[in-house]
Design a protein around this motif. Structure first.
Motif, PDB file in Angstrom:
ATOM      1  N   GLN A 128       0.812  -1.216   0.000  1.00  0.00           N
ATOM      2  CA  GLN A 128       0.000   0.000   0.000  1.00  0.00           C
ATOM      3  C   GLN A 128       0.847   1.269   0.000  1.00  0.00           C
ATOM      4  O   GLN A 128       0.322   2.378  -0.007  1.00  0.00           O
ATOM      5  CB  GLN A 128      -0.927   0.015   1.232  1.00  0.00           C
ATOM      6  N   VAL A 129       2.171   1.101   0.002  1.00  0.00           N
ATOM      7  CA  VAL A 129       3.082   2.249   0.064  1.00  0.00           C
ATOM      8  C   VAL A 129       3.790   2.394  -1.278  1.00  0.00           C
ATOM      9  O   VAL A 129       4.156   1.390  -1.900  1.00  0.00           O
ATOM     10  CB  VAL A 129       4.117   2.050   1.196  1.00  0.00           C
ATOM     11  N   PRO A 130       3.998   3.630  -1.762  1.00  0.00           N
ATOM     12  CA  PRO A 130       4.697   3.829  -3.040  1.00  0.00           C
ATOM     13  C   PRO A 130       6.049   3.123  -3.074  1.00  0.00           C
ATOM     14  O   PRO A 130       6.750   3.051  -2.059  1.00  0.00           O
ATOM     15  CB  PRO A 130       4.865   5.357  -3.109  1.00  0.00           C
ATOM     16  N   GLU A 131       6.432   2.618  -4.226  1.00  0.00           N
ATOM     17  CA  GLU A 131       7.671   1.850  -4.364  1.00  0.00           C
ATOM     18  C   GLU A 131       8.921   2.706  -4.185  1.00  0.00           C
ATOM     19  O   GLU A 131      10.028   2.170  -4.085  1.00  0.00           O
ATOM     20  CB  GLU A 131       7.711   1.165  -5.734  1.00  0.00           C
ATOM     21  N   SER A 132       8.759   4.012  -4.148  1.00  0.00           N
ATOM     22  CA  SER A 132       9.922   4.879  -3.931  1.00  0.00           C
ATOM     23  C   SER A 132      10.473   4.740  -2.521  1.00  0.00           C
ATOM     24  O   SER A 132      11.608   5.139  -2.243  1.00  0.00           O
ATOM     25  CB  SER A 132       9.541   6.340  -4.189  1.00  0.00           C
ATOM     26  N   PHE A 133       9.676   4.170  -1.616  1.00  0.00           N
ATOM     27  CA  PHE A 133      10.124   3.968  -0.238  1.00  0.00           C
ATOM     28  C   PHE A 133      10.611   2.535  -0.048  1.00  0.00           C
ATOM     29  O   PHE A 133      10.051   1.594  -0.618  1.00  0.00           O
ATOM     30  CB  PHE A 133       8.986   4.238   0.756  1.00  0.00           C
TER      31      PHE A 133
ATOM     32  N   TRP B 114       0.251   4.669   8.665  1.00  0.00           N
ATOM     33  CA  TRP B 114       1.545   4.817   7.985  1.00  0.00           C
ATOM     34  C   TRP B 114       1.348   4.770   6.469  1.00  0.00           C
ATOM     35  O   TRP B 114       1.847   5.640   5.753  1.00  0.00           O
ATOM     36  CB  TRP B 114       2.479   3.676   8.384  1.00  0.00           C
ATOM     37  N   ASN B 115       0.630   3.753   6.019  1.00  0.00           N
ATOM     38  CA  ASN B 115       0.437   3.587   4.575  1.00  0.00           C
ATOM     39  C   ASN B 115      -0.208   4.822   3.955  1.00  0.00           C
ATOM     40  O   ASN B 115       0.199   5.294   2.888  1.00  0.00           O
ATOM     41  CB  ASN B 115      -0.435   2.360   4.310  1.00  0.00           C
ATOM     42  N   ARG B 116      -1.219   5.345   4.631  1.00  0.00           N
ATOM     43  CA  ARG B 116      -1.922   6.528   4.117  1.00  0.00           C
ATOM     44  C   ARG B 116      -0.991   7.743   4.078  1.00  0.00           C
ATOM     45  O   ARG B 116      -0.956   8.490   3.092  1.00  0.00           O
ATOM     46  CB  ARG B 116      -3.144   6.825   4.989  1.00  0.00           C
ATOM     47  N   MET B 117      -0.222   7.947   5.154  1.00  0.00           N
ATOM     48  CA  MET B 117       0.681   9.103   5.218  1.00  0.00           C
ATOM     49  C   MET B 117       1.766   9.010   4.135  1.00  0.00           C
ATOM     50  O   MET B 117       2.124  10.017   3.525  1.00  0.00           O
ATOM     51  CB  MET B 117       1.324   9.185   6.604  1.00  0.00           C
TER      52      MET B 117
END
Length: 215
Positions: free
Chosen positions: A28-33, A51-54
């Motif tokens: 759920q988190v962008p792959e840039s992280f 966390w995922n939303r932020m």
């Protein structure tokens, strides 16, 4: 982000020692992280839907978040690492690095976003405070820290031995220079004999005697 992670691994001892592997934070988190984690159970107790939303909503503002109980600050220069006399002092830290505005220009919207990110800091601090590890994970954590301490102790011991050897060599050099500078042949001969005796003593350390009484 990924580029920053590479630099952090290079600059911080706690990350390179305890979290050398890179992982995806979550789907759920962008792959840039990317995620650097010592123990998955601890990470799972902190990272949640908030966390995922932020991370999705503030991908451009969040540079990195560094949570550690083994933080020793940036690695010292190589010459200082080679002259350390004791293991570094560790601290518990929560470090949040955010990007504000665009090239020095800050808007009202930027400040509103920053208020959300500041609230997120407090949210994460509370989550970290409540994390409880299982016995197995606690044992793994303790083992990792013991290995790190053993490494530092061996490093300090080796450095002390090297320093001691350098002092001995410097003393020998001074003795040799003193002998070469002596103009009186008789004094020079006596000094040479003294140096030879000292050298023989260094090369043949004193043996301890052990007496065994007959029964």
């Amino acid at each position: 982000d990924k580029r920053k992670v590479t630099q952090l691994l290079k600059d911080y001892q706690d990350l390179s020692t305890f979290c050398p592997e890179r992982k995806q934070v979550s789907k759920q988190v962008p792959e840039s992280f990317v995620l650097l984690s010592e123990i998955a159970e601890a990470t799972g107790g902190v990272i949640d839907s908030t966390w995922n939303r932020m991370f999705r909503e503030h991908e451009e503002q969040i540079e990195y978040i560094h949570i550690s109980d083994q933080y020793t600050g940036p690695k010292p220069p190589q010459e200082e690492q080679q002259s350390t006399s004791k293991p570094p002092e560790v601290k518990k830290v929560l470090i949040f690095s955010y990007k504000v505005g665009n090239k020095g220009a800050t808007t009202v919207s930027d400040m509103e976003n920053m208020m959300q990110l500041i609230k997120f800091v407090l949210y994460v601090a509370d989550k970290v405070r409540k994390v409880k590890l299982s016995k197995e994970c606690k044992a793994k954590s303790d083992k990792n820290r013991a290995k790190a301490m053993e490494y530092y102790e061996k490093l300090v011991h080796a450095q002390r031995q090297e320093a001691s050897q350098q002092r001995k060599e410097e003393k020998r050099r001074q003795e040799k220079e003193r002998l070469m500078a002596e103009e009186d042949p008789e004094k020079a001969r006596k000094l040479e004999i003294q140096n030879q005796k000292k050298e023989a003593k260094r090369n043949h350390p004193k043996m301890k005697m052990m007496k065994v009484k007959a029964m």
